[in-house]
Design a protein around this motif. Structure first.
Motif, PDB file in Angstrom:
ATOM      1  N   ARG A  12     -16.271 -16.310 -41.734  1.00 15.18           N
ATOM      2  CA  ARG A  12     -15.669 -15.026 -41.368  1.00 15.18           C
ATOM      3  C   ARG A  12     -16.369 -14.603 -40.071  1.00 15.18           C
ATOM      4  O   ARG A  12     -17.132 -13.688 -39.844  1.00 15.18           O
ATOM      5  CB  ARG A  12     -15.862 -13.971 -42.505  1.00 15.18           C
ATOM      6  CG  ARG A  12     -15.065 -14.438 -43.816  1.00 15.18           C
ATOM      7  CD  ARG A  12     -15.230 -13.413 -44.900  1.00 15.18           C
ATOM      8  NE  ARG A  12     -14.549 -13.831 -46.027  1.00 15.18           N
ATOM      9  CZ  ARG A  12     -14.363 -13.182 -47.115  1.00 15.18           C
ATOM     10  NH1 ARG A  12     -15.227 -11.824 -47.191  1.00 15.18           N
ATOM     11  NH2 ARG A  12     -13.865 -13.322 -48.365  1.00 15.18           N
ATOM     12  N   ARG A  16     -12.309  -8.275 -40.936  1.00 15.62           N
ATOM     13  CA  ARG A  16     -10.859  -8.540 -41.112  1.00 15.62           C
ATOM     14  C   ARG A  16     -10.447  -7.230 -41.773  1.00 15.62           C
ATOM     15  O   ARG A  16     -10.741  -6.449 -42.356  1.00 15.62           O
ATOM     16  CB  ARG A  16     -10.817  -9.869 -42.070  1.00 15.62           C
ATOM     17  CG  ARG A  16     -10.953 -11.141 -41.622  1.00 15.62           C
ATOM     18  CD  ARG A  16     -10.741 -12.085 -42.275  1.00 15.62           C
ATOM     19  NE  ARG A  16     -10.941 -13.707 -41.773  1.00 15.62           N
ATOM     20  CZ  ARG A  16     -10.495 -14.737 -42.226  1.00 15.62           C
ATOM     21  NH1 ARG A  16      -9.999 -14.609 -43.698  1.00 15.62           N
ATOM     22  NH2 ARG A  16     -10.777 -15.538 -41.741  1.00 15.62           N
ATOM     23  N   ILE A  17      -8.889  -7.248 -41.768  1.00 20.99           N
ATOM     24  CA  ILE A  17      -8.447  -5.977 -42.404  1.00 20.99           C
ATOM     25  C   ILE A  17      -7.082  -6.639 -42.910  1.00 20.99           C
ATOM     26  O   ILE A  17      -6.649  -7.711 -42.636  1.00 20.99           O
ATOM     27  CB  ILE A  17      -7.647  -5.131 -41.272  1.00 20.99           C
ATOM     28  CG1 ILE A  17      -6.881  -5.772 -40.151  1.00 20.99           C
ATOM     29  CG2 ILE A  17      -8.996  -4.383 -40.364  1.00 20.99           C
ATOM     30  CD1 ILE A  17      -6.022  -4.720 -39.329  1.00 20.99           C
ATOM     31  N   TYR A  18      -6.608  -5.785 -43.713  1.00 22.98           N
ATOM     32  CA  TYR A  18      -5.064  -6.331 -44.471  1.00 22.98           C
ATOM     33  C   TYR A  18      -4.014  -5.592 -43.739  1.00 22.98           C
ATOM     34  O   TYR A  18      -4.205  -4.104 -43.290  1.00 22.98           O
ATOM     35  CB  TYR A  18      -5.339  -5.724 -45.865  1.00 22.98           C
ATOM     36  CG  TYR A  18      -6.102  -6.783 -46.800  1.00 22.98           C
ATOM     37  CD1 TYR A  18      -5.364  -7.772 -47.474  1.00 22.98           C
ATOM     38  CD2 TYR A  18      -7.343  -6.314 -47.033  1.00 22.98           C
ATOM     39  CE1 TYR A  18      -6.207  -8.519 -48.175  1.00 22.98           C
ATOM     40  CE2 TYR A  18      -8.219  -7.297 -47.775  1.00 22.98           C
ATOM     41  CZ  TYR A  18      -7.358  -8.375 -48.417  1.00 22.98           C
ATOM     42  OH  TYR A  18      -8.240  -9.246 -49.091  1.00 22.98           O
ATOM     43  N   GLU A  19      -3.044  -6.274 -43.383  1.00 17.00           N
ATOM     44  CA  GLU A  19      -1.975  -5.718 -42.586  1.00 17.00           C
ATOM     45  C   GLU A  19      -0.504  -6.366 -43.123  1.00 17.00           C
ATOM     46  O   GLU A  19      -0.591  -7.380 -43.498  1.00 17.00           O
ATOM     47  CB  GLU A  19      -2.235  -6.356 -41.034  1.00 17.00           C
ATOM     48  CG  GLU A  19      -1.257  -5.871 -40.091  1.00 17.00           C
ATOM     49  CD  GLU A  19      -1.358  -4.088 -39.731  1.00 17.00           C
ATOM     50  OE1 GLU A  19      -0.528  -3.888 -38.944  1.00 17.00           O
ATOM     51  OE2 GLU A  19      -2.313  -3.820 -40.074  1.00 17.00           O
ATOM     52  N   ASN A  81       1.407  -9.003 -47.341  1.00 19.01           N
ATOM     53  CA  ASN A  81       0.024  -8.267 -46.836  1.00 19.01           C
ATOM     54  C   ASN A  81      -1.131  -9.147 -46.613  1.00 19.01           C
ATOM     55  O   ASN A  81      -1.573  -9.717 -47.618  1.00 19.01           O
ATOM     56  CB  ASN A  81      -0.285  -7.445 -47.945  1.00 19.01           C
ATOM     57  CG  ASN A  81      -1.503  -6.329 -47.468  1.00 19.01           C
ATOM     58  OD1 ASN A  81      -1.535  -5.994 -46.533  1.00 19.01           O
ATOM     59  ND2 ASN A  81      -2.314  -5.883 -48.759  1.00 19.01           N
ATOM     60  N   ASN A  83      -4.668 -10.938 -44.744  1.00 17.56           N
ATOM     61  CA  ASN A  83      -5.873 -10.717 -44.276  1.00 17.56           C
ATOM     62  C   ASN A  83      -6.099 -11.324 -42.968  1.00 17.56           C
ATOM     63  O   ASN A  83      -6.100 -12.685 -42.933  1.00 17.56           O
ATOM     64  CB  ASN A  83      -6.836 -11.087 -45.280  1.00 17.56           C
ATOM     65  CG  ASN A  83      -8.472 -10.722 -44.887  1.00 17.56           C
ATOM     66  OD1 ASN A  83      -9.466 -11.560 -44.993  1.00 17.56           O
ATOM     67  ND2 ASN A  83      -8.654  -9.427 -44.552  1.00 17.56           N
ATOM     68  N   SER A  85      -7.711 -11.185 -38.645  1.00 20.52           N
ATOM     69  CA  SER A  85      -8.745 -11.030 -37.517  1.00 20.52           C
ATOM     70  C   SER A  85      -8.470 -11.837 -36.427  1.00 20.52           C
ATOM     71  O   SER A  85      -7.378 -12.528 -36.261  1.00 20.52           O
ATOM     72  CB  SER A  85     -10.145 -11.318 -37.975  1.00 20.52           C
ATOM     73  OG  SER A  85     -10.345 -12.663 -38.032  1.00 20.52           O
ATOM     74  N   GLU A 132      -2.443  -8.990 -56.797  1.00 22.11           N
ATOM     75  CA  GLU A 132      -1.650  -8.474 -55.672  1.00 22.11           C
ATOM     76  C   GLU A 132      -0.223  -8.387 -55.816  1.00 22.11           C
ATOM     77  O   GLU A 132       0.391  -9.273 -56.926  1.00 22.11           O
ATOM     78  CB  GLU A 132      -1.855  -9.402 -54.554  1.00 22.11           C
ATOM     79  CG  GLU A 132      -3.111  -9.691 -54.007  1.00 22.11           C
ATOM     80  CD  GLU A 132      -3.399  -8.258 -52.995  1.00 22.11           C
ATOM     81  OE1 GLU A 132      -2.628  -7.546 -52.884  1.00 22.11           O
ATOM     82  OE2 GLU A 132      -4.713  -8.480 -52.598  1.00 22.11           O
ATOM     83  N   ARG A 272     -10.296  -7.756 -54.196  1.00 16.44           N
ATOM     84  CA  ARG A 272     -10.841  -8.153 -52.946  1.00 16.44           C
ATOM     85  C   ARG A 272     -12.191  -7.809 -52.839  1.00 16.44           C
ATOM     86  O   ARG A 272     -12.803  -8.884 -52.421  1.00 16.44           O
ATOM     87  CB  ARG A 272      -9.808  -7.354 -52.134  1.00 16.44           C
ATOM     88  CG  ARG A 272      -8.385  -7.540 -52.108  1.00 16.44           C
ATOM     89  CD  ARG A 272      -7.688  -6.607 -51.271  1.00 16.44           C
ATOM     90  NE  ARG A 272      -6.241  -6.512 -51.140  1.00 16.44           N
ATOM     91  CZ  ARG A 272      -5.364  -5.480 -50.647  1.00 16.44           C
ATOM     92  NH1 ARG A 272      -6.128  -4.495 -49.960  1.00 16.44           N
ATOM     93  NH2 ARG A 272      -4.160  -5.742 -50.893  1.00 16.44           N
ATOM     94  N   GLY A 276     -14.987 -10.732 -52.037  1.00 15.13           N
ATOM     95  CA  GLY A 276     -16.067 -10.554 -50.916  1.00 15.13           C
ATOM     96  C   GLY A 276     -17.662 -10.205 -50.955  1.00 15.13           C
ATOM     97  O   GLY A 276     -18.114 -11.001 -50.457  1.00 15.13           O
TER      98      GLY A 276
END
Length: 308
Positions: A12, A16-19, A81, A83, A85, A132, A272, A276
């Motif tokens: 990583r 990171r984001i969820y988009e 959706n 994850n 970066s 999810e 999530r 993580g």
């Protein structure tokens, strides 16, 4: 873990984001990746030309859509959706992929309606998060290969904005939790008062709307049907009860759906965070783990001894 210059490093590499994105991808061979130019539009055009017979994109049916994009091995215009970066992406798919596979990928970011096109290398493939919604059974993590500088800057900008909003939200949540822990009686009392106020306000609005509805029916029924006052009162009563019952049923139904959505989103969020935290814990050395445990025990002990 990746090996760079004979040293292990966390895969990583970036925040990171969820988009929400529309995702298109196709497997390619290693030679095509090594021969890829900085301009990935050329790669996509060459590859789609050689695979025209296999194309499953909407471009075959609608000439207005750009045919230079690769055919997707997932559903057309899949909305996922993911994850993401500037260094990689994790997404779900129907078919299992293997670590080491190379993918030609196009990512349409729905928040900004911009597309990122690049190649990526699959790092892992594992079962997806069962909590999810509308996800496929396999979760694939991939590292971008030869990502263009403009696309990297675009992803960095999107991630930075989302991270700022997340930090603000987490800061507010942490402040509320801190207030609850430091002033438990005052915080609970404030929440009870707030709930009582909201309940009274909702009931007042309901009774006010009911009074206006009854008044309106008393004028509407005799105007439409020329009824007597007694018939008007009886008909108005039953019509009002029926309308209120339907409205109450709709409100209960919508509330149930809202609670269900919230519970699903909360379960997915917690899953999530759990994944993580487990990943973060596995990457820590034994000494760092002991430090975290000691710090946690000290903080909890101080709170129990002096905070309560």
């Amino acid at each position: 873990m990746l090996e760079l210059n004979n040293k292990k490093t966390n895969r990583r590499l970036d925040f990171r984001i969820y988009e929400q994105v529309n995702l298109f991808y196709r497997k390619i061979d290693t030679q095509r990746v090594n021969a890829a130019k900085a301009d990935f539009d050329t790669l996509f055009t060459d590859y789609s030309g050689s695979q025209a017979a296999e194309s499953v994109t909407r471009g075959d049916e609608n000439p207005a859509i750009d045919n230079s994009l690769p055919g997707s091995q997932s559903r057309e215009n899949d909305t996922l959706n993911v994850n993401i970066s500037s260094s990689g992406i994790a997404f779900t798919c129907r078919e299992p992929l293997k670590a080491g596979d190379y993918l030609m990928i196009r990512i349409l970011l729905l928040s900004s309606m911009t597309a990122v096109m690049t190649c990526c290398k699959v790092v892992y493939c594992k079962p997806s998060n069962p909590y999810e919604i509308d996800q496929y059974p396999h979760l694939v993590g991939a590292r971008f290969v030869n990502l263009a500088a403009a696309d990297r800057a675009l992803l960095d900008n999107i991630v930075a904005k989302r991270r700022k909003y997340q930090l603000i939200g987490y800061g507010i949540l942490l402040s509320l939790l801190t207030a609850v822990f430091l002033m438990p009686e005052e915080a609970v009392g404030l929440l009870i008062e707030l709930s009582d106020y909201l309940t009274d306000a909702i009931l007042d609005l309901w009774f006010l709307a009911s009074d206006y509805l009854g008044l309106g029916l008393k004028h509407l029924i005799p105007y439409l049907f020329h009824t007597t006052p007694r018939i008007t009162d009886i008909a108005g009563f039953y019509v009002q009860q029926a309308i209120e019952f339907v409205v109450m049923l709709l409100l209960v139904r919508q509330s149930w759906f809202a609670i269900k959505r919230f519970s699903q989103q909360s379960a997915a969020f917690l899953a999530r965070k759990k994944a993580g935290m487990l990943y973060y814990w596995r990457e820590k050395s034994g000494l760092d783990k002991l430090k975290l445990i000691g710090l946690s025990v000290t903080v909890i002990g101080c709170y129990l001894a002096f905070g309560l």
